[in-house]
Design a protein around this motif. Structure first.
Motif, PDB file in Angstrom:
ATOM      1  N   ASP A 176     -32.448  40.961  34.214  1.00 31.67           N
ATOM      2  CA  ASP A 176     -31.432  39.919  34.332  1.00 31.67           C
ATOM      3  C   ASP A 176     -32.030  38.740  35.091  1.00 31.67           C
ATOM      4  OD1 ASP A 176     -29.265  38.276  35.124  1.00 31.67           O
ATOM      5  OD2 ASP A 176     -27.886  39.970  35.069  1.00 31.67           O
ATOM      6  N   GLU A 177     -32.382  37.676  34.376  1.00 36.62           N
ATOM      7  CA  GLU A 177     -33.064  36.540  34.988  1.00 36.62           C
ATOM      8  C   GLU A 177     -32.287  35.937  36.146  1.00 36.62           C
ATOM      9  OE1 GLU A 177     -35.224  33.025  32.859  1.00 36.62           O
ATOM     10  OE2 GLU A 177     -33.154  32.381  33.213  1.00 36.62           O
ATOM     11  N   GLU A 178     -31.001  35.696  35.934  1.00 38.30           N
ATOM     12  CA  GLU A 178     -30.209  35.054  36.982  1.00 38.30           C
ATOM     13  C   GLU A 178     -30.098  35.944  38.210  1.00 38.30           C
ATOM     14  OE1 GLU A 178     -25.990  32.639  37.572  1.00 38.30           O
ATOM     15  OE2 GLU A 178     -26.568  33.409  35.605  1.00 38.30           O
ATOM     16  N   PHE A 179     -29.933  37.250  38.003  1.00 38.08           N
ATOM     17  CA  PHE A 179     -29.853  38.176  39.132  1.00 38.08           C
ATOM     18  C   PHE A 179     -31.160  38.183  39.906  1.00 38.08           C
ATOM     19  CE2 PHE A 179     -30.751  42.381  40.913  1.00 38.08           C
ATOM     20  CZ  PHE A 179     -29.655  42.551  41.743  1.00 38.08           C
ATOM     21  N   VAL A 180     -32.284  38.292  39.196  1.00 42.80           N
ATOM     22  CA  VAL A 180     -33.590  38.381  39.857  1.00 42.80           C
ATOM     23  C   VAL A 180     -33.916  37.095  40.606  1.00 42.80           C
ATOM     24  CG1 VAL A 180     -36.072  38.581  39.478  1.00 42.80           C
ATOM     25  CG2 VAL A 180     -34.505  40.071  38.233  1.00 42.80           C
ATOM     26  N   VAL A 181     -33.848  35.961  39.923  1.00 43.13           N
ATOM     27  CA  VAL A 181     -34.248  34.698  40.529  1.00 43.13           C
ATOM     28  C   VAL A 181     -33.314  34.286  41.663  1.00 43.13           C
ATOM     29  CG1 VAL A 181     -34.552  32.227  40.087  1.00 43.13           C
ATOM     30  CG2 VAL A 181     -35.420  33.908  38.454  1.00 43.13           C
ATOM     31  N   SER A 182     -32.010  34.518  41.483  1.00 39.27           N
ATOM     32  CA  SER A 182     -31.036  34.102  42.498  1.00 39.27           C
ATOM     33  C   SER A 182     -31.122  34.921  43.778  1.00 39.27           C
ATOM     34  CB  SER A 182     -29.612  34.196  41.937  1.00 39.27           C
ATOM     35  OG  SER A 182     -29.440  33.330  40.843  1.00 39.27           O
ATOM     36  N   HIS A 183     -31.688  36.128  43.688  1.00 38.51           N
ATOM     37  CA  HIS A 183     -31.716  36.994  44.860  1.00 38.51           C
ATOM     38  C   HIS A 183     -33.112  37.262  45.388  1.00 38.51           C
ATOM     39  CE1 HIS A 183     -27.852  37.888  42.845  1.00 38.51           C
ATOM     40  NE2 HIS A 183     -27.402  37.898  44.080  1.00 38.51           N
ATOM     41  N   ALA A 184     -34.146  36.736  44.735  1.00 37.41           N
ATOM     42  CA  ALA A 184     -35.518  36.993  45.162  1.00 37.41           C
ATOM     43  C   ALA A 184     -35.928  36.133  46.351  1.00 37.41           C
ATOM     44  CB  ALA A 184     -36.488  36.758  44.002  1.00 37.41           C
ATOM     45  N   ASP A 185     -35.267  34.997  46.531  1.00 40.22           N
ATOM     46  CA  ASP A 185     -35.657  34.074  47.599  1.00 40.22           C
ATOM     47  C   ASP A 185     -35.192  34.624  48.941  1.00 40.22           C
ATOM     48  OD1 ASP A 185     -35.666  31.831  49.467  1.00 40.22           O
ATOM     49  OD2 ASP A 185     -36.104  30.602  47.722  1.00 40.22           O
ATOM     50  N   ASN A 186     -36.141  35.040  49.781  1.00 42.43           N
ATOM     51  CA  ASN A 186     -35.760  35.682  51.037  1.00 42.43           C
ATOM     52  C   ASN A 186     -35.178  34.710  52.055  1.00 42.43           C
ATOM     53  OD1 ASN A 186     -38.107  34.350  51.825  1.00 42.43           O
ATOM     54  ND2 ASN A 186     -39.336  36.200  51.908  1.00 42.43           N
TER      55      ASN A 186
END
Length: 352
Positions: free
Chosen positions: A306-316
């Motif tokens: 899920d691109e949006e899930f991964v990218v939106s939550h990867a930024d620490n």
């Protein structure tokens, strides 16, 4: 909106003083120098540089010392400083194909042109506390040794998809300057993954191997070494070298059963990060491949796909800010919630 509380400034100043005191530690011991951190904690410094989006070992080491070892705080310091720097342009694409590696391994072929080069790694240690051996000089690989990529060997037999490189490729966007708009191009996704939290990406990569995804990765090749960075100044008309930076590159190969448009073959996942960051590069390449599932016509539905899930939550930095903001005053919000709960209980009691 939060407003200052009367008397709070003195308490905050005292908290800062106590933090500095705790960070200094035992004053009878020598103070840690940033140069020591950069030289002896290279893996930690690499992570701060990668997630901070700025290649500067000395600055990343200073951030680690100032943050008292808190990686996310150090990343935040580096990113904040990065926003103050002027931008003169973009460097030329680095040639990782010609990267002379200090470490180069493949899990797909035992005997490969140029040979396996183990380099400096924890992979073969017993994970026990030991006395540090005397340091040996770093051995550079022979410049005459040819080390073609494993993906080139597979590609020559048409067993691996093309890397998609083309001289007319559009200029990739810049996530540090432009807003994130989904769906992202693959270069933009790779930018987000390169800046993403290593632990988060590691968890997602692990999930794909436990059945939450359709990938079966093989470490095609992992390289770590220094590569030259060049910049083409408009007034010169040709690229000039700026220096060398250390990179870790990982190319995963994954089985693909084929589709109506493509035959059965291996597909790619890619990871490239600053410094010595092998685990991060591997996790990044696995997640990159998982995010290509829809493009390849595979079944989707897992978190790593899920691109949006991964990218939106990867930024620490964003994640830490959103979680840690819960420590700030929420008195009014809580009183509203408290009043609602009391009213609902009162209404429920009246219905009995």
């Amino acid at each position: 909106m939060y407003v200052a509380v009367k008397g709070g400034e003195e308490a905050i100043a005292n908290a800062h003083a106590l933090l500095a005191q705790r960070g200094r530690g035992d004053t009878t011991l020598p103070e840690i120098d940033a140069r020591q951190v950069a030289g002896q904690l290279g893996v930690l410094v690499s992570r701060v540089m990668a997630e901070g989006s700025l290649y500067d070992p000395e600055l990343a080491a200073r951030a680690v010392v100032q943050a008292q070892g808190d990686v996310l705080e150090a990343v935040t310091l580096v990113r904040s400083y990065r926003t103050t720097l002027p931008r003169f342009g973009a460097t030329e694409p680095v040639d990782t194909a010609g990267l002379p590696p200090e470490r180069r391994i493949s899990a797909t072929f035992k005997d490969l042109p140029g040979g396996q080069q183990l380099g400096a790694t924890f992979d073969y240690t017993h994970r026990l506390f030991t006395e540090a051996p005397p340091a040996e000089p770093r051995r550079k690989p022979d410049d005459d040794t040819t080390m073609p990529r494993i993906t080139e060997l597979l590609g020559a037999q048409s067993l691996l998809e093309s890397d998609g490189g083309h001289p007319d490729d559009p200029e990739p966007g810049d996530l540090t300057r432009d807003p994130t708009v989904f769906p992202l191009s693959r270069p933009e996704r790779l930018q987000a993954l390169a800046r993403g939290d290593e632990g988060f990406l590691l968890g997602l990569a692990y999930s794909t191997q436990r059945g939450f995804g359709t990938t079966h990765p093989f470490a095609g090749e992992i390289r770590a070494g220094e590569v030259e960075v060049e910049f083409e100044a408009p007034e010169l008309g040709f690229p000039v070298p700026l220096g060398r930076i250390e990179l870790t590159e990982c190319q995963m190969v994954n089985q693909f059963v084929g589709s109506a448009e493509a035959p059965a073959q291996f597909t790619r996942g890619y990871g490239l990060v600053f410094g010595r960051a092998e685990r991060k590069a591997m996790s990044m390449s696995i997640v990159d491949r998982a995010l290509r599932a829809e493009e390849l016509g595979e079944r989707t539905g897992s978190p790593a796909q899920d691109e949006e899930f991964v990218v939106s939550h990867a930024d620490n930095v964003q994640a830490a800010g959103f979680v840690e903001h819960l420590k700030l005053p929420h008195y009014v919000d809580f009183q509203a919630e408290l009043g609602l709960v009391r009213r609902l209980r009162k209404e429920a009691e009246a219905d009995v």
